[in-house]
Scaffold this motif. Structure first.
Motif, short mmCIF file in Angstrom:
data_model
loop_
_atom_site.label_atom_id
_atom_site.label_comp_id
_atom_site.label_asym_id
_atom_site.label_seq_id
_atom_site.Cartn_x
_atom_site.Cartn_y
_atom_site.Cartn_z
N ARG A 32 23.55 58.75 11.02
CA ARG A 32 22.27 58.15 10.61
C ARG A 32 22.48 56.86 9.83
NH1 ARG A 32 18.18 63.04 9.29
NH2 ARG A 32 19.06 64.56 10.71
N GLU A 33 23.51 56.85 8.98
CA GLU A 33 23.79 55.68 8.15
C GLU A 33 24.36 54.52 8.96
OE1 GLU A 33 24.87 58.50 4.31
OE2 GLU A 33 26.46 57.71 5.57
N GLN A 34 24.87 54.79 10.13
CA GLN A 34 25.46 53.75 10.97
C GLN A 34 24.48 52.60 11.22
OE1 GLN A 34 28.76 53.72 12.12
NE2 GLN A 34 28.24 51.64 12.68
N ALA A 35 23.19 52.92 11.29
CA ALA A 35 22.17 51.89 11.52
C ALA A 35 22.21 50.81 10.44
CB ALA A 35 20.79 52.52 11.58
N VAL A 36 22.51 51.18 9.21
CA VAL A 36 22.62 50.21 8.11
C VAL A 36 23.69 49.17 8.45
CG1 VAL A 36 23.39 49.96 5.71
CG2 VAL A 36 21.77 51.77 6.33
N PHE A 37 24.81 49.63 8.95
CA PHE A 37 25.94 48.73 9.24
C PHE A 37 25.71 47.93 10.51
CE2 PHE A 37 27.41 52.15 6.56
CZ PHE A 37 27.97 51.41 5.52
N ASP A 38 25.04 48.54 11.49
CA ASP A 38 24.72 47.80 12.72
C ASP A 38 23.79 46.62 12.40
OD1 ASP A 38 26.25 49.65 14.12
OD2 ASP A 38 24.51 50.80 14.82
N ARG A 39 22.78 46.87 11.58
CA ARG A 39 21.86 45.79 11.19
C ARG A 39 22.59 44.72 10.39
NH1 ARG A 39 18.40 50.23 9.98
NH2 ARG A 39 18.88 49.95 7.78
N ALA A 40 23.47 45.15 9.48
CA ALA A 40 24.20 44.20 8.64
C ALA A 40 25.10 43.30 9.51
CB ALA A 40 25.05 44.93 7.60
N ARG A 41 25.71 43.86 10.53
CA ARG A 41 26.55 43.05 11.43
C ARG A 41 25.69 42.04 12.19
NH1 ARG A 41 30.06 47.87 12.36
NH2 ARG A 41 32.00 47.32 11.32
N ARG A 42 24.54 42.49 12.66
CA ARG A 42 23.65 41.58 13.40
C ARG A 42 23.17 40.43 12.51
NH1 ARG A 42 21.75 46.42 15.62
NH2 ARG A 42 19.91 46.45 14.28
N ARG A 43 22.99 40.70 11.21
CA ARG A 43 22.55 39.66 10.27
C ARG A 43 23.71 38.80 9.77
NH1 ARG A 43 19.27 44.17 7.88
NH2 ARG A 43 21.04 44.42 6.47
N GLY A 44 24.93 39.14 10.15
CA GLY A 44 26.10 38.38 9.72
C GLY A 44 26.57 38.71 8.32
N GLU A 45 26.15 39.86 7.78
CA GLU A 45 26.52 40.26 6.43
C GLU A 45 27.81 41.07 6.37
OE1 GLU A 45 22.57 41.15 4.02
OE2 GLU A 45 22.70 42.31 5.87
N LEU A 46 28.30 41.48 7.52
CA LEU A 46 29.47 42.36 7.56
C LEU A 46 30.35 41.93 8.73
CD1 LEU A 46 30.37 44.95 6.01
CD2 LEU A 46 29.30 46.27 7.85
N PRO A 47 31.62 41.70 8.46
CA PRO A 47 32.50 41.30 9.56
C PRO A 47 32.70 42.45 10.55
CG PRO A 47 33.75 41.52 7.51
CD PRO A 47 32.31 41.74 7.18
N ALA A 48 33.01 42.09 11.77
CA ALA A 48 33.19 43.09 12.83
C ALA A 48 34.27 44.11 12.48
CB ALA A 48 33.53 42.40 14.15
N GLY A 49 35.30 43.69 11.75
CA GLY A 49 36.40 44.59 11.42
C GLY A 49 36.17 45.51 10.23
N ALA A 50 35.04 45.38 9.56
CA ALA A 50 34.76 46.23 8.40
C ALA A 50 34.62 47.68 8.85
CB ALA A 50 33.48 45.77 7.70
N ASP A 51 35.06 48.59 8.02
CA ASP A 51 35.05 50.02 8.32
C ASP A 51 33.88 50.69 7.60
OD1 ASP A 51 35.50 52.75 8.57
OD2 ASP A 51 37.64 52.63 8.08
N PRO A 52 32.76 50.92 8.31
CA PRO A 52 31.59 51.52 7.66
C PRO A 52 31.87 52.87 7.01
CG PRO A 52 30.98 50.63 9.78
CD PRO A 52 32.48 50.56 9.70
N MET A 53 32.69 53.70 7.66
CA MET A 53 32.96 55.01 7.09
C MET A 53 33.72 54.89 5.77
SD MET A 53 34.65 58.47 8.69
CE MET A 53 33.38 58.65 9.94
#
Length: 184
Positions: A123-144
């Motif tokens: 469920r929390e994965q959506a937070v990180f998917d949105r952050a990547r789309r907004r450019g707030e999180l690099p692709a290599g960041a580990d959400p877990m």
């Protein structure tokens, strides 16, 4: 099964876990407390571990919707606040501590606990998917890893150390993880 009746069963399951522990949790007790016949419970769940696993993931008491504040920092602060509320406010705090404590000695409950955390992370994965789309999180960041660091801090401080969580705890924890300790 009707959703309302299912929630009554889950509520009774979690209440018994919180008050009597895993050893005191019985299908008979859940049936009595929820007003449902125990054969009905066994028709849907084959064991108390299966019933508890379903209750941990599906009960309204532990429900969680991922926040969407518009930015990663705000979403993570809201997530930390949600974990803090779960671990510091009865009855949810009693359920969480009882489930974790019993999982150490009962492999079937350990699996249920893993499913609970897997469901939460999905469920929390959506937070990180949105952050990547907004450019707030690099692709290599580990959400877990980010969630583990933040939620682990809450568990350690609130449950294991028994320390209070200040009003600014979520913001400080998120800043430390996102910005690093040297920036604090």
């Amino acid at each position: 099964m009707a959703p309302r009746k299912e929630q009554q069963i889950f509520q009774a399951t979690l209440e018994l876990l919180a008050t009597k522990g895993y050893e005191g949790l019985t299908v008979e007790g859940v049936a009595e407390r929820s007003g449902v016949n125990k054969t009905t419970i066994y028709r849907w769940w084959t064991s108390k571990a299966a019933l508890l696993a379903a209750a941990l993931v599906e009960a309204d008491l532990l429900a969680m919707e991922p926040p969407d504040t518009g930015d990663l920092r705000g979403d993570l602060e809201a997530l930390v606040g949600g974990v803090a509320a779960l671990l510091t406010r009865p009855p949810a705090s009693d359920v969480a501590v009882a489930a974790l404590g019993a999982a150490v000695h009962h492999p079937e409950l350990a699996e249920a606990t893993r499913r609970f955390f897997a469901d939460r992370f999905a469920r929390e994965q959506a937070v990180f998917d949105r952050a990547r789309r907004r450019g707030e999180l690099p692709a290599g960041a580990d959400p877990m890893l980010i969630v583990d660091l933040l939620a682990g801090a809450v568990w350690l401080r609130a449950v294991f150390r028994g320390l209070p969580l200040d009003d600014d705890f979520a913001a400080r924890a998120v800043s430390t993880v996102l910005d690093g300790a040297r920036a604090s």
